[in-house]
Design a protein around this motif. Structure first.
Motif, PDB file in Angstrom:
ATOM      1  N   SER A   1       0.785  -1.294   0.256  1.00  4.95           N
ATOM      2  CA  SER A   1      -0.227   0.167  -0.094  1.00  4.95           C
ATOM      3  C   SER A   1       0.833   1.393  -0.160  1.00  4.95           C
ATOM      4  N   LEU A   2       0.238   2.272  -0.747  1.00  8.00           N
ATOM      5  CA  LEU A   2       1.095   3.549  -0.867  1.00  8.00           C
ATOM      6  C   LEU A   2       0.917   4.561   0.614  1.00  8.00           C
ATOM      7  N   MET A   3       1.877   4.142   1.558  1.00  8.31           N
ATOM      8  CA  MET A   3       1.836   4.975   2.758  1.00  8.31           C
ATOM      9  C   MET A   3       3.157   4.889   3.458  1.00  8.31           C
ATOM     10  N   ASN A   4       3.514   5.523   4.497  1.00  4.98           N
ATOM     11  CA  ASN A   4       4.593   5.611   5.186  1.00  4.98           C
ATOM     12  C   ASN A   4       4.626   4.871   6.529  1.00  4.98           C
ATOM     13  N   MET A   5       5.863   4.409   6.898  1.00  6.08           N
ATOM     14  CA  MET A   5       5.939   3.524   8.229  1.00  6.08           C
ATOM     15  C   MET A   5       5.179   4.186   9.451  1.00  6.08           C
ATOM     16  N   LYS A   6       5.511   5.511   9.427  1.00  3.20           N
ATOM     17  CA  LYS A   6       5.169   6.247  10.625  1.00  3.20           C
ATOM     18  C   LYS A   6       3.598   6.097  10.839  1.00  3.20           C
ATOM     19  N   LYS A   7       2.839   6.145   9.677  1.00  2.00           N
ATOM     20  CA  LYS A   7       1.564   6.368   9.846  1.00  2.00           C
ATOM     21  C   LYS A   7       0.999   4.851  10.187  1.00  2.00           C
ATOM     22  N   VAL A   8       1.645   3.916   9.704  1.00  6.65           N
ATOM     23  CA  VAL A   8       1.185   2.430  10.215  1.00  6.65           C
ATOM     24  C   VAL A   8       1.661   2.288  11.581  1.00  6.65           C
ATOM     25  N   GLU A   9       2.799   2.771  12.047  1.00  2.88           N
ATOM     26  CA  GLU A   9       2.946   2.658  13.363  1.00  2.88           C
ATOM     27  C   GLU A   9       1.961   3.605  14.437  1.00  2.88           C
ATOM     28  N   GLU A  10       1.634   4.630  13.900  1.00  3.32           N
ATOM     29  CA  GLU A  10       0.525   5.403  14.487  1.00  3.32           C
ATOM     30  C   GLU A  10      -0.736   4.668  14.886  1.00  3.32           C
ATOM     31  N   TYR A  11      -1.076   3.596  14.141  1.00  2.00           N
ATOM     32  CA  TYR A  11      -2.397   2.999  14.107  1.00  2.00           C
ATOM     33  C   TYR A  11      -2.496   1.613  14.503  1.00  2.00           C
ATOM     34  N   LEU A  12      -1.489   1.153  14.850  1.00  6.70           N
ATOM     35  CA  LEU A  12      -1.466  -0.274  14.949  1.00  6.70           C
ATOM     36  C   LEU A  12      -1.130  -0.265  16.860  1.00  6.70           C
ATOM     37  N   PRO A  13      -1.795  -1.034  17.524  1.00  5.28           N
ATOM     38  CA  PRO A  13      -1.689  -0.909  18.942  1.00  5.28           C
ATOM     39  C   PRO A  13      -0.290  -1.349  19.324  1.00  5.28           C
ATOM     40  N   SER A  14       0.281  -0.564  20.361  1.00  4.45           N
ATOM     41  CA  SER A  14       1.542  -0.898  20.846  1.00  4.45           C
ATOM     42  C   SER A  14       1.226  -1.508  22.201  1.00  4.45           C
ATOM     43  N   PRO A  15       2.369  -2.225  22.890  1.00  7.81           N
ATOM     44  CA  PRO A  15       3.467  -2.828  22.290  1.00  7.81           C
ATOM     45  C   PRO A  15       3.064  -4.053  21.789  1.00  7.81           C
ATOM     46  N   GLU A  16       1.957  -4.326  21.382  1.00  6.82           N
ATOM     47  CA  GLU A  16       1.534  -5.420  20.414  1.00  6.82           C
ATOM     48  C   GLU A  16       1.974  -5.434  19.276  1.00  6.82           C
ATOM     49  N   PHE A  17       2.120  -4.563  18.528  1.00  6.47           N
ATOM     50  CA  PHE A  17       3.220  -4.180  17.528  1.00  6.47           C
ATOM     51  C   PHE A  17       4.223  -3.214  17.698  1.00  6.47           C
ATOM     52  N   MET A  18       5.304  -3.605  17.367  1.00 11.11           N
ATOM     53  CA  MET A  18       6.662  -3.000  17.912  1.00 11.11           C
ATOM     54  C   MET A  18       7.660  -2.536  16.571  1.00 11.11           C
ATOM     55  N   ARG A  19       7.990  -1.369  16.625  1.00 13.35           N
ATOM     56  CA  ARG A  19       8.804  -0.863  15.502  1.00 13.35           C
ATOM     57  C   ARG A  19      10.391  -1.488  16.080  1.00 13.35           C
ATOM     58  N   ILE A  20      10.873  -2.243  15.152  1.00 12.77           N
ATOM     59  CA  ILE A  20      12.267  -2.726  15.371  1.00 12.77           C
ATOM     60  C   ILE A  20      13.346  -1.930  14.817  1.00 12.77           C
ATOM     61  N   HIS A  21      12.992  -1.546  13.704  1.00 12.30           N
ATOM     62  CA  HIS A  21      13.869  -1.187  12.465  1.00 12.30           C
ATOM     63  C   HIS A  21      13.297  -0.025  11.789  1.00 12.30           C
ATOM     64  N   ARG A  22      13.676   0.970  11.079  1.00 11.34           N
ATOM     65  CA  ARG A  22      13.185   1.878  10.208  1.00 11.34           C
ATOM     66  C   ARG A  22      12.565   1.067   9.265  1.00 11.34           C
ATOM     67  N   SER A  23      12.477  -0.024   8.838  1.00 11.91           N
ATOM     68  CA  SER A  23      12.009  -0.620   7.862  1.00 11.91           C
ATOM     69  C   SER A  23      11.020  -1.743   8.375  1.00 11.91           C
ATOM     70  N   TYR A  24      10.799  -2.113   9.758  1.00 19.29           N
ATOM     71  CA  TYR A  24      10.100  -3.284  10.073  1.00 19.29           C
ATOM     72  C   TYR A  24       9.139  -2.924  11.439  1.00 19.29           C
ATOM     73  N   ILE A  25       8.216  -3.309  11.204  1.00 21.30           N
ATOM     74  CA  ILE A  25       7.212  -3.069  12.527  1.00 21.30           C
ATOM     75  C   ILE A  25       6.751  -4.797  12.814  1.00 21.30           C
ATOM     76  N   VAL A  26       6.885  -5.243  13.700  1.00 17.96           N
ATOM     77  CA  VAL A  26       6.532  -6.651  14.129  1.00 17.96           C
ATOM     78  C   VAL A  26       5.322  -7.046  15.129  1.00 17.96           C
ATOM     79  N   HIS A  27       4.454  -7.919  14.598  1.00 15.30           N
ATOM     80  CA  HIS A  27       3.469  -8.208  15.568  1.00 15.30           C
ATOM     81  C   HIS A  27       4.173  -9.279  16.560  1.00 15.30           C
ATOM     82  N   MET A  28       4.041  -8.830  17.706  1.00 15.25           N
ATOM     83  CA  MET A  28       5.089  -9.498  18.632  1.00 15.25           C
ATOM     84  C   MET A  28       4.466 -10.922  19.193  1.00 15.25           C
ATOM     85  N   PRO A  29       3.411 -10.900  19.220  1.00 19.63           N
ATOM     86  CA  PRO A  29       2.618 -12.425  19.684  1.00 19.63           C
ATOM     87  C   PRO A  29       2.975 -13.461  18.436  1.00 19.63           C
ATOM     88  N   LYS A  30       3.500 -13.030  17.206  1.00 18.18           N
ATOM     89  CA  LYS A  30       3.647 -13.858  16.256  1.00 18.18           C
ATOM     90  C   LYS A  30       5.117 -14.385  16.408  1.00 18.18           C
TER      91      LYS A  30
END
Length: 237
Positions: free
Chosen positions: A172-201
């Motif tokens: 999808s055409l968007m940036n990582m910052k926007k995705v990071e804002e809307y995914l619930p934390s810390p369930e989803f964590m930014r681990i790198h400028r290029s990656y957000i991980v779903h921690m339970p997985k």
């Protein structure tokens, strides 16, 4: 959306100016104008106040002292003639810092910033409760269930969502910052400028690489401390 606001400034003329500015902004409702923080306490306790325009240097209770004791749900905009308080302002999570004399243009910029912040909070709450979001992909709106996400990768101007069922991966055409804002934390964590991980997985953490599915994703130095806190809170070691 309407934001309920309070103006606190021990200089009556400054308070009146801010009130006149706020009255020109359609989405701001002024619930009170006060010349000291102590005068405003009753209103802030009894009404839902979203935003406070708050002077810093005041008798009895300074703006910085007052900001530390109110609910974090109420956002602060500091208004002051002294720029040396800027760092202190951001240390108490101020939304903005207006340096006097304040023009209407600058006031309006801050008001719009506040509206955007509260709009994001509302959408985040809805998405986190419903556990899904729609994103644009190939001219379609694609529904994404949070529980299906393995991780998200930033690819130039796009993000790629990887799912438990890899055949459903989408871009999808968007940036990582926007995705990071809307995914619930810390369930989803930014681990790198290029990656957000779903921690339970996450299946394994190997030498500061996240193993998820069949992928090894690096944890960058910038996000290392937050990851260490997360690991520690979920560790028996």
């Amino acid at each position: 959306m309407t934001l309920n606001c309070v103006i606190i400034d021990d200089e009556p003329l400054a308070a009146e100016l801010l009130e006149s500015y706020a009255q020109k902004v359609p989405f701001l409702r002024v619930e009170g104008v006060y010349n000291s923080a102590t005068q405003a306490i009753k209103t802030i306790r009894e009404k839902k106040i979203d935003l406070i325009f708050l002077d810093i240097q005041m008798p009895e209770l300074s703006g910085l002292e007052f900001a530390r004791i109110i609910s974090k749900e109420t956002k602060i905009v500091f208004t002051t003639a002294f720029n040396q308080y800027a760092i202190d302002g951001y240390n108490v999570n101020a939304l903005d810092y207006l340096l006097k004399p304040i023009s209407f243009e600058r006031f309006l910029q801050t008001a719009n910033k506040a509206l955007e912040w509260f709009d994001i909070q509302d959408r985040q709450k809805t998405m986190r409760e419903d556990r899904f979001v729609f994103v644009k992909s190939e001219y379609k709106l694609q529904k994404i269930n949070f529980d299906d996400i393995l991780y998200v990768e930033g690819v130039k101007d796009y993000v790629k969502f990887y799912f438990t069922d890899s055949s459903k991966n989408i871009m999808s055409l968007m940036n990582m910052k926007k995705v990071e804002e809307y995914l619930p934390s810390p369930e989803f964590m930014r681990i790198h400028r290029s990656y957000i991980v779903h921690m339970p997985k996450v299946e394994l953490i190997d030498r500061f690489r996240i193993v998820i599915g069949d992928q090894y994703l690096p944890i960058s130095e910038s996000y290392k401390n937050e990851m260490l806190k997360y690991i520690d809170s979920h560790s028996l070691v």
